[in-house]
Design a protein around this motif. Structure first.
Motif, mmCIF file in Angstrom:
data_model
loop_
_atom_site.group_PDB
_atom_site.id
_atom_site.type_symbol
_atom_site.label_atom_id
_atom_site.label_comp_id
_atom_site.label_asym_id
_atom_site.label_seq_id
_atom_site.Cartn_x
_atom_site.Cartn_y
_atom_site.Cartn_z
ATOM 1 N N GLY A 1 29.300 -7.848 5.946
ATOM 2 C CA GLY A 1 28.990 -8.993 6.372
ATOM 3 C C GLY A 1 28.364 -9.944 5.303
ATOM 4 O O GLY A 1 27.799 -9.543 4.304
ATOM 5 N N PRO A 2 28.637 -11.408 5.618
ATOM 6 C CA PRO A 2 27.816 -12.327 4.749
ATOM 7 C C PRO A 2 26.656 -12.165 4.150
ATOM 8 O O PRO A 2 26.157 -12.166 3.109
ATOM 9 N N ARG A 3 25.579 -11.540 5.384
ATOM 10 C CA ARG A 3 24.215 -11.616 5.045
ATOM 11 C C ARG A 3 24.146 -10.353 4.008
ATOM 12 O O ARG A 3 23.119 -10.427 3.127
ATOM 13 N N SER A 4 24.749 -9.200 4.389
ATOM 14 C CA SER A 4 24.380 -8.096 3.531
ATOM 15 C C SER A 4 25.027 -8.273 2.176
ATOM 16 O O SER A 4 24.432 -7.522 1.072
ATOM 17 N N GLN A 5 26.110 -9.093 2.040
ATOM 18 C CA GLN A 5 26.585 -9.384 0.678
ATOM 19 C C GLN A 5 25.816 -10.485 -0.210
ATOM 20 O O GLN A 5 25.598 -10.129 -1.402
ATOM 21 N N ARG A 6 25.142 -11.146 0.495
ATOM 22 C CA ARG A 6 24.221 -12.303 -0.201
ATOM 23 C C ARG A 6 22.910 -11.426 -0.593
ATOM 24 O O ARG A 6 22.413 -11.694 -1.642
ATOM 25 N N ILE A 7 22.427 -10.534 0.145
ATOM 26 C CA ILE A 7 21.087 -9.630 -0.117
ATOM 27 C C ILE A 7 21.554 -8.787 -1.353
ATOM 28 O O ILE A 7 20.809 -8.587 -2.169
ATOM 29 N N ALA A 8 22.737 -8.374 -1.105
ATOM 30 C CA ALA A 8 23.369 -7.561 -2.314
ATOM 31 C C ALA A 8 23.534 -8.303 -3.593
ATOM 32 O O ALA A 8 23.122 -7.767 -4.636
ATOM 33 N N THR A 9 23.840 -9.531 -3.524
ATOM 34 C CA THR A 9 23.878 -10.385 -4.699
ATOM 35 C C THR A 9 22.567 -10.643 -5.364
ATOM 36 O O THR A 9 22.408 -10.353 -6.584
ATOM 37 N N TYR A 10 21.607 -10.746 -4.456
ATOM 38 C CA TYR A 10 20.157 -11.209 -5.169
ATOM 39 C C TYR A 10 19.431 -9.650 -5.767
ATOM 40 O O TYR A 10 18.875 -9.611 -6.841
ATOM 41 N N VAL A 11 19.844 -8.510 -5.090
ATOM 42 C CA VAL A 11 19.621 -7.281 -5.634
ATOM 43 C C VAL A 11 20.106 -6.940 -6.837
ATOM 44 O O VAL A 11 19.391 -6.649 -7.862
ATOM 45 N N THR A 12 21.451 -7.385 -6.917
ATOM 46 C CA THR A 12 22.228 -7.105 -8.240
ATOM 47 C C THR A 12 21.576 -7.977 -9.437
ATOM 48 O O THR A 12 21.618 -7.743 -10.607
ATOM 49 N N MET A 13 21.281 -9.258 -8.897
ATOM 50 C CA MET A 13 20.825 -10.114 -10.004
ATOM 51 C C MET A 13 19.522 -9.545 -10.492
ATOM 52 O O MET A 13 19.435 -9.722 -11.715
ATOM 53 N N ILE A 14 18.654 -9.016 -9.873
ATOM 54 C CA ILE A 14 17.368 -8.513 -10.191
ATOM 55 C C ILE A 14 17.510 -7.386 -11.174
ATOM 56 O O ILE A 14 17.147 -7.339 -12.035
ATOM 57 N N ILE A 15 18.701 -6.597 -10.673
ATOM 58 C CA ILE A 15 18.951 -5.485 -11.559
ATOM 59 C C ILE A 15 19.458 -5.777 -13.076
ATOM 60 O O ILE A 15 19.188 -5.224 -13.967
ATOM 61 N N PHE A 16 20.183 -6.923 -12.878
ATOM 62 C CA PHE A 16 20.693 -7.281 -14.100
ATOM 63 C C PHE A 16 19.497 -7.776 -15.165
ATOM 64 O O PHE A 16 19.715 -7.527 -16.432
ATOM 65 N N VAL A 17 18.697 -8.608 -14.344
ATOM 66 C CA VAL A 17 17.440 -9.213 -15.236
ATOM 67 C C VAL A 17 16.610 -8.035 -15.887
ATOM 68 O O VAL A 17 16.278 -7.949 -17.160
ATOM 69 N N VAL A 18 16.285 -6.986 -15.202
ATOM 70 C CA VAL A 18 15.373 -5.873 -15.379
ATOM 71 C C VAL A 18 16.057 -4.877 -16.538
ATOM 72 O O VAL A 18 15.574 -4.799 -17.687
ATOM 73 N N VAL A 19 17.223 -4.650 -16.217
ATOM 74 C CA VAL A 19 18.069 -3.751 -17.023
ATOM 75 C C VAL A 19 18.311 -4.412 -18.518
ATOM 76 O O VAL A 19 18.271 -3.844 -19.512
ATOM 77 N N GLY A 20 18.500 -5.675 -18.297
ATOM 78 C CA GLY A 20 19.190 -6.564 -19.394
ATOM 79 C C GLY A 20 17.903 -6.821 -20.373
ATOM 80 O O GLY A 20 18.152 -6.847 -21.508
ATOM 81 N N PHE A 21 16.611 -6.866 -19.818
ATOM 82 C CA PHE A 21 15.443 -7.093 -20.331
ATOM 83 C C PHE A 21 15.186 -5.687 -21.109
ATOM 84 O O PHE A 21 14.743 -5.761 -22.605
ATOM 85 N N ILE A 22 15.483 -4.875 -20.531
ATOM 86 C CA ILE A 22 15.254 -3.131 -21.436
ATOM 87 C C ILE A 22 16.165 -3.195 -22.429
ATOM 88 O O ILE A 22 15.712 -2.804 -23.417
ATOM 89 N N GLY A 23 17.365 -3.603 -22.156
ATOM 90 C CA GLY A 23 18.081 -3.340 -23.287
ATOM 91 C C GLY A 23 18.286 -4.172 -24.569
ATOM 92 O O GLY A 23 18.051 -3.667 -25.610
ATOM 93 N N VAL A 24 17.798 -5.448 -24.394
ATOM 94 C CA VAL A 24 17.638 -6.386 -25.506
ATOM 95 C C VAL A 24 16.105 -6.019 -25.920
ATOM 96 O O VAL A 24 16.134 -6.112 -27.327
ATOM 97 N N ARG A 25 15.206 -5.653 -25.207
ATOM 98 C CA ARG A 25 13.868 -5.422 -25.933
ATOM 99 C C ARG A 25 14.125 -4.078 -26.540
ATOM 100 O O ARG A 25 13.231 -4.009 -28.067
ATOM 101 N N ALA A 26 14.781 -3.001 -26.221
ATOM 102 C CA ALA A 26 15.101 -2.040 -27.299
ATOM 103 C C ALA A 26 15.502 -2.277 -28.629
ATOM 104 O O ALA A 26 15.444 -2.104 -29.483
#
Length: 204
Positions: free
Chosen positions: A173-198
């Protein structure tokens, strides 16, 4: 029959992108992040990975073969794909496009990274340690290349999670997909930071 084969291939492509390729990305970046604690911590992490029994078998079964399938079929999808204007929103179409772009960038980056590290190590030209990466990243051009490649890989993984959840019928559904978008954006920021910081840890 062809549609059924394509459907199963897409499912397998999506699954392998998350497990084991995606999990390997997380492990690899976690080991690299040890460089922020110094050369000894990084070398210890690499040493542990290198000491795993049947390492070459594990690498081919859980990394190289799944990665090759994901990459080759992903290129097929990238060059056959059309933006789903009538199906998804403008934002999702942009993410769909960037998923393909970052997939190609990631493939180029990984090919060079493997050549520059694993293959050179196998040829006896380098040692897999902190000094090797510090030497590579001392070149500003390579540093920028590694940052772009790492962020492309992390984006491809993070946005790929969203696609996986949709393809496997987990977020329908649209709501679950929207929540998934926010979650995956957070994952990108956190993991991206780990990668660049390394990466930056090797040039301090």
């Amino acid at each position: 029959m062809a549609n059924s084969h394509h459907f199963l291939s897409r499912k397998l492509h999506s699954l392998l992108g998350l497990v084991p390729v995606g999990l390997f990305l997380l492990v690899h970046l976690t080991v690299n992040y040890q460089a922020t604690k110094g050369a000894e911590a990084f070398n210890s992490g690499v040493g542990f990975m290198e000491s795993l029994p049947f390492l070459i078998v594990l690498e081919f079964v859980f990394i190289y073969i799944p990665l090759l399938f994901h990459a080759i079929y992903g290129l097929y999808i990238a060059f056959q794909a059309k933006n789903n204007v009538g199906t998804f929103s403008y934002f999702r179409n942009q993410m769909f496009l960037w998923q393909r772009i970052t997939g190609v960038i990631t493939l180029i980056f990984l090919a060079w990274h493997v050549f520059q590290t694993r293959i050179q190590f196998a040829l006896g030209n380098v040692e897999l340690n902190y000094d090797m990466m510090a030497n590579v990243l001392s070149n500003p051009g390579f540093m920028i290349f590694y940052i772009i490649g790492t962020l492309a890989a992390v984006f491809h993984f993070s946005n790929g999670i969203w696609a996986f959840l949709v393809h496997w019928g987990i977020t329908v559904g649209p709501r679950s997909q929207r929540i998934a978008t926010y979650v995956t954006m957070i994952i990108f920021v956190v993991v991206g930071f780990i990668g660049v910081r390394a990466i930056t840890a090797f040039i301090q």
